[in-house]
Design a protein around this motif. Structure first.
Motif, mmCIF file in Angstrom:
data_model
loop_
_atom_site.group_PDB
_atom_site.id
_atom_site.type_symbol
_atom_site.label_atom_id
_atom_site.label_comp_id
_atom_site.label_asym_id
_atom_site.label_seq_id
_atom_site.Cartn_x
_atom_site.Cartn_y
_atom_site.Cartn_z
ATOM 1 N N MET A 1 0.796 -1.299 0.094
ATOM 2 C CA MET A 1 -0.075 0.008 -0.106
ATOM 3 C C MET A 1 0.653 1.134 -0.027
ATOM 4 O O MET A 1 0.444 2.155 -0.620
ATOM 5 C CB MET A 1 -0.866 -0.078 1.078
ATOM 6 C CG MET A 1 -1.985 1.040 1.158
ATOM 7 S SD MET A 1 -2.939 0.956 2.398
ATOM 8 C CE MET A 1 -3.713 2.328 2.364
ATOM 9 N N GLY A 2 2.039 1.206 0.771
ATOM 10 C CA GLY A 2 2.978 2.353 0.729
ATOM 11 C C GLY A 2 3.491 2.636 -0.564
ATOM 12 O O GLY A 2 3.683 3.929 -1.010
ATOM 13 N N THR A 3 3.776 1.685 -1.389
ATOM 14 C CA THR A 3 4.306 1.729 -2.810
ATOM 15 C C THR A 3 3.369 2.365 -3.754
ATOM 16 O O THR A 3 3.779 3.343 -4.553
ATOM 17 C CB THR A 3 4.665 0.290 -3.171
ATOM 18 O OG1 THR A 3 5.560 -0.335 -2.287
ATOM 19 C CG2 THR A 3 5.354 0.565 -4.643
ATOM 20 N N GLY A 4 2.180 2.042 -3.601
ATOM 21 C CA GLY A 4 1.202 2.881 -4.401
ATOM 22 C C GLY A 4 1.222 4.241 -4.126
ATOM 23 O O GLY A 4 0.744 5.145 -5.058
ATOM 24 N N ILE A 5 1.111 4.575 -2.762
ATOM 25 C CA ILE A 5 1.157 6.284 -2.557
ATOM 26 C C ILE A 5 2.367 6.888 -3.042
ATOM 27 O O ILE A 5 2.091 7.865 -3.528
ATOM 28 C CB ILE A 5 1.007 6.321 -0.996
ATOM 29 C CG1 ILE A 5 -0.362 5.786 -0.632
ATOM 30 C CG2 ILE A 5 1.159 7.680 -0.710
ATOM 31 C CD1 ILE A 5 -0.475 5.608 0.924
ATOM 32 N N ILE A 6 3.483 6.240 -2.889
ATOM 33 C CA ILE A 6 4.769 6.868 -3.351
ATOM 34 C C ILE A 6 4.730 6.996 -4.850
ATOM 35 O O ILE A 6 4.871 7.894 -5.602
ATOM 36 C CB ILE A 6 5.961 6.019 -2.878
ATOM 37 C CG1 ILE A 6 5.967 6.054 -1.310
ATOM 38 C CG2 ILE A 6 7.167 6.548 -3.608
ATOM 39 C CD1 ILE A 6 7.010 5.222 -0.772
ATOM 40 N N GLY A 7 4.363 5.940 -5.675
ATOM 41 C CA GLY A 7 4.121 6.043 -7.035
ATOM 42 C C GLY A 7 3.147 7.094 -7.398
ATOM 43 O O GLY A 7 3.294 7.779 -8.407
ATOM 44 N N THR A 8 2.109 7.049 -6.725
ATOM 45 C CA THR A 8 1.251 8.379 -7.182
ATOM 46 C C THR A 8 1.815 9.501 -6.989
ATOM 47 O O THR A 8 1.637 10.502 -7.921
ATOM 48 C CB THR A 8 -0.086 8.248 -6.315
ATOM 49 O OG1 THR A 8 -0.669 6.964 -6.408
ATOM 50 C CG2 THR A 8 -1.208 9.334 -6.455
ATOM 51 N N ILE A 9 2.468 9.804 -5.887
ATOM 52 C CA ILE A 9 3.155 11.208 -5.501
ATOM 53 C C ILE A 9 4.230 11.418 -6.617
ATOM 54 O O ILE A 9 4.481 12.612 -7.233
ATOM 55 C CB ILE A 9 3.630 11.000 -4.180
ATOM 56 C CG1 ILE A 9 2.628 11.132 -3.232
ATOM 57 C CG2 ILE A 9 4.640 12.285 -4.181
ATOM 58 C CD1 ILE A 9 3.014 10.908 -1.663
ATOM 59 N N VAL A 10 4.912 10.451 -6.885
ATOM 60 C CA VAL A 10 6.024 10.591 -7.855
ATOM 61 C C VAL A 10 5.454 10.708 -9.200
ATOM 62 O O VAL A 10 5.754 11.991 -10.191
ATOM 63 C CB VAL A 10 6.867 9.256 -7.986
ATOM 64 C CG1 VAL A 10 7.903 9.274 -9.130
ATOM 65 C CG2 VAL A 10 7.730 9.251 -6.716
ATOM 66 N N SER A 11 4.402 10.201 -9.604
ATOM 67 C CA SER A 11 3.755 10.540 -11.012
ATOM 68 C C SER A 11 2.915 11.863 -11.049
ATOM 69 O O SER A 11 3.246 12.458 -11.923
ATOM 70 C CB SER A 11 2.780 9.493 -11.154
ATOM 71 O OG SER A 11 1.613 9.430 -10.419
#
Length: 54
Positions: A1-11
């Motif tokens: 779940m943390g990876t999805g949030i980080i990916g969203t922020i990076v994108s």
């Protein structure tokens, strides 16, 4: 779940950066100095644009 949030922020950051660079490029090309622009707004009658003939 943390990876999805980080990916969203990076994108979001990457997308925002690309959008900002695009806007700056378009604005600077449209408001460039007369030597870089095809038309002089101060004397448009002296500028003839040949779009072709029929």
């Amino acid at each position: 779940m943390g990876t999805g949030i980080i990916g969203t922020i990076v994108s979001l950051v990457v997308g925002g950066s690309v959008a900002a660079v695009t806007v700056v490029g378009v604005v600077s090309s449209q408001t460039a100095a007369p030597s870089e622009s095809p038309i002089d707004v101060n004397s448009p009658a002296s500028q003839v644009i040949d779009y072709g003939s029929n």
